[in-house]
Design a protein around this motif. Structure first.
Motif, PDB file in Angstrom:
ATOM      1  N   UNK A 271       0.842  -1.203   0.000  1.00  0.00           N
ATOM      2  CA  UNK A 271       0.000   0.000   0.000  1.00  0.00           C
ATOM      3  C   UNK A 271       0.876   1.252   0.000  1.00  0.00           C
ATOM      4  N   UNK A 272       1.870   1.260   0.887  1.00  0.00           N
ATOM      5  CA  UNK A 272       2.746   2.437   0.987  1.00  0.00           C
ATOM      6  C   UNK A 272       3.483   2.706  -0.320  1.00  0.00           C
ATOM      7  N   UNK A 273       4.009   1.629  -0.906  1.00  0.00           N
ATOM      8  CA  UNK A 273       4.767   1.783  -2.150  1.00  0.00           C
ATOM      9  C   UNK A 273       3.877   2.395  -3.240  1.00  0.00           C
ATOM     10  N   UNK A 276       3.132   6.087  -2.560  1.00  0.00           N
ATOM     11  CA  UNK A 276       4.284   6.956  -2.853  1.00  0.00           C
ATOM     12  C   UNK A 276       4.372   7.269  -4.338  1.00  0.00           C
ATOM     13  N   UNK A 277       3.878   6.368  -5.155  1.00  0.00           N
ATOM     14  CA  UNK A 277       3.855   6.635  -6.598  1.00  0.00           C
ATOM     15  C   UNK A 277       2.697   7.549  -6.991  1.00  0.00           C
ATOM     16  N   UNK A 278       1.940   7.974  -5.982  1.00  0.00           N
ATOM     17  CA  UNK A 278       0.822   8.876  -6.245  1.00  0.00           C
ATOM     18  C   UNK A 278      -0.438   8.163  -6.697  1.00  0.00           C
ATOM     19  N   UNK A 279      -0.506   6.854  -6.493  1.00  0.00           N
ATOM     20  CA  UNK A 279      -1.683   6.111  -6.943  1.00  0.00           C
ATOM     21  C   UNK A 279      -2.749   6.059  -5.854  1.00  0.00           C
ATOM     22  N   UNK A 280      -3.998   6.131  -6.299  1.00  0.00           N
ATOM     23  CA  UNK A 280      -5.103   5.908  -5.373  1.00  0.00           C
ATOM     24  C   UNK A 280      -5.302   4.401  -5.262  1.00  0.00           C
ATOM     25  N   UNK A 281      -5.266   3.901  -4.012  1.00  0.00           N
ATOM     26  CA  UNK A 281      -5.277   2.458  -3.783  1.00  0.00           C
ATOM     27  C   UNK A 281      -6.617   2.002  -3.221  1.00  0.00           C
ATOM     28  N   UNK A 282      -7.151   0.909  -3.772  1.00  0.00           N
ATOM     29  CA  UNK A 282      -8.309   0.233  -3.197  1.00  0.00           C
ATOM     30  C   UNK A 282      -7.897  -1.160  -2.744  1.00  0.00           C
ATOM     31  N   UNK A 283      -8.710  -1.753  -1.873  1.00  0.00           N
ATOM     32  CA  UNK A 283      -8.354  -3.061  -1.317  1.00  0.00           C
ATOM     33  C   UNK A 283      -9.502  -4.045  -1.463  1.00  0.00           C
ATOM     34  N   UNK A 284      -9.156  -5.308  -1.702  1.00  0.00           N
ATOM     35  CA  UNK A 284     -10.151  -6.382  -1.678  1.00  0.00           C
ATOM     36  C   UNK A 284      -9.628  -7.398  -0.678  1.00  0.00           C
TER      37      UNK A 284
END
Ligand code: TXA
Ligand code: MG
Length: 356
Positions: A271-273, A276-284
């Protein structure tokens, strides 16, 4: 492609209206395409002995011609009529006794009545007797085997609700028998019984342990079951043509976190990585992991203790991924045990990247 009016017959899945089924069967008999529920996923049906009708399936789905179709039967006699090698009968009978009707497809040597359009030129054919009352009644009413792949556009998750079918195929098929949600949620197990011992080509609703129990010995698992398509450029022999195609993928890239080590720690690192790349992260995530609390949007898969529940919900959840409004979704993997093997097979083929 000419746009069709897709007729929808809504029925009670346990006690379907006979008149609706007659109309649906008449549409099939006339060479039309009708989607219908099975206990695994919705199928896109055509008269399995009519090569022109079968050709329509490939066009409606945008499916590669060399990917063979399963023929669905409503009786053992119908299955026998499709088999070209008597010596395979005892094996089919033993497995049918244990798992039919149900989520097991057996690949056998085909008889002459099986059109080439069904098998993509192979001399074998996949046969399954579905357990769903609507599917059984429809085949019986037609009086012919029904050729049916999953009723989705090629490459996307298989449909487990009537709405999924319409989202992909409305206007491209003649009809849909709408009969609620599919209980198993992943496609049937595909087992090649032309070989002794039989070879598992696709994990599904019937688990390797259940097969081994009936076969009296371990089932051979083909290597395509574990290795996702994206992992290798090596040309290798593909025994189940469907396994060589990327599949089940939403538009949003998926990253699959294979189980192992400190799961939570690894998840936080990924998630952190990505952030840091500026991506919006979702989780399943499994319910257990989701309960630990995350600031990212989370899709819950169900309890890790219940791979059957995760299987039932999987394809519907994969269709939700694109509505999260994120750049990437990290999916938590589960153990390759029981139906978990089928779940992980689908996730590995949907993910563009795996973290092992
Ligand atoms: O649960 C299911 O199996 C659903 C429902 C509708 O019955 N059907 C389904 O069909 O998943 P489809 O076409 O999406 O997947 C059929 C799989 C493909 O991977 C195909 O390559 C494999 O079965 N298959 C079919 N005939 C085969 C054959 N003769 N030899 C090897 N693999 C075969
Ligand atoms: Mg499919």
């Amino acid at each position: 492609m000419q746009r069709l009016k897709t007729k929808v017959w809504t029925v009670d899945p346990d006690n379907p209206d006979l008149e609706c089924l007659r109309q649906a069967a008449a549409t099939l008999a006339a060479g039309g395409l009708v989607a219908f529920p099975t206990e695994t996923v919705y199928g896109l049906g055509a008269d399995g002995l009519n090569p022109v009708a079968v050709g329509g399936i490939f066009r409606a789905k945008g499916r590669p011609q060399d990917n063979p179709l399963i023929l669905h039967v409503s009786s053992l006699e119908m299955a026998y009529s499709l088999m070209g090698d008597e010596s395979e009968r005892p094996r089919l009978e033993a497995l049918a006794g244990a798992f039919w009707p149900g989520p097991l497809t057996m690949v056998v040597t085909k008889s002459e009545i099986v059109p080439e359009a069904v098998t993509g030129g192979l001399n074998t054919v996949g046969i399954r007797m579905p357990a769903h009352p609507v599917a059984r009644a429809l085949i019986e009413e037609l009086g012919h085997p029904v050729a049916a792949p999953s009723a989705n556009r090629s490459g996307v998750p298989s449909p487990t609700l009537p709405d999924h079918v319409l989202a992909d195929l409305d206007g491209r098929i003649d009809g849909l028998v709408a009969g609620g949600a599919c209980a198993v949620g992943v496609e049937s197990t595909v087992l090649d019984i032309t070989e002794e011992p039989p070879v598992l080509l696709r994990p599904g609703g019937v688990t390797p342990d259940e097969l081994a129990h009936v076969l009296g010995g371990p089932v051979v698992v083909d290597k395509v079951v574990h290795v996702p398509v994206v992992d290798t450029d090596e040309p290798r022999e593909v025994r189940s043509p469907g396994m060589k195609y990327r599949h089940y993928a939403p538009n949003t890239p998926l990253v699959l976190l294979e189980p192992g080590g400190d799961q939570l720690d690894r998840l936080r690192t990924v998630i952190d990585r990505r952030r840091q790349r500026g991506e919006r992260v979702g989780l399943m995530l499994t319910d257990e992991t989701a309960a630990l609390g995350f600031s990212e949007p989370v899709i819950r898969m169900g309890s890790r203790q219940s791979p059957r529940e995760i299987a039932r919900r999987l394809f519907g959840l994969l269709r939700e991924v694109d509505h999260l409004g994120v750049d990437v979704v990290i999916v938590e993997g589960i153990a390759d045990e029981g139906v978990g093997l089928a779940v992980m097979n689908r996730l590995r083929r949907a993910a563009g990247e795996r973290i092992t």
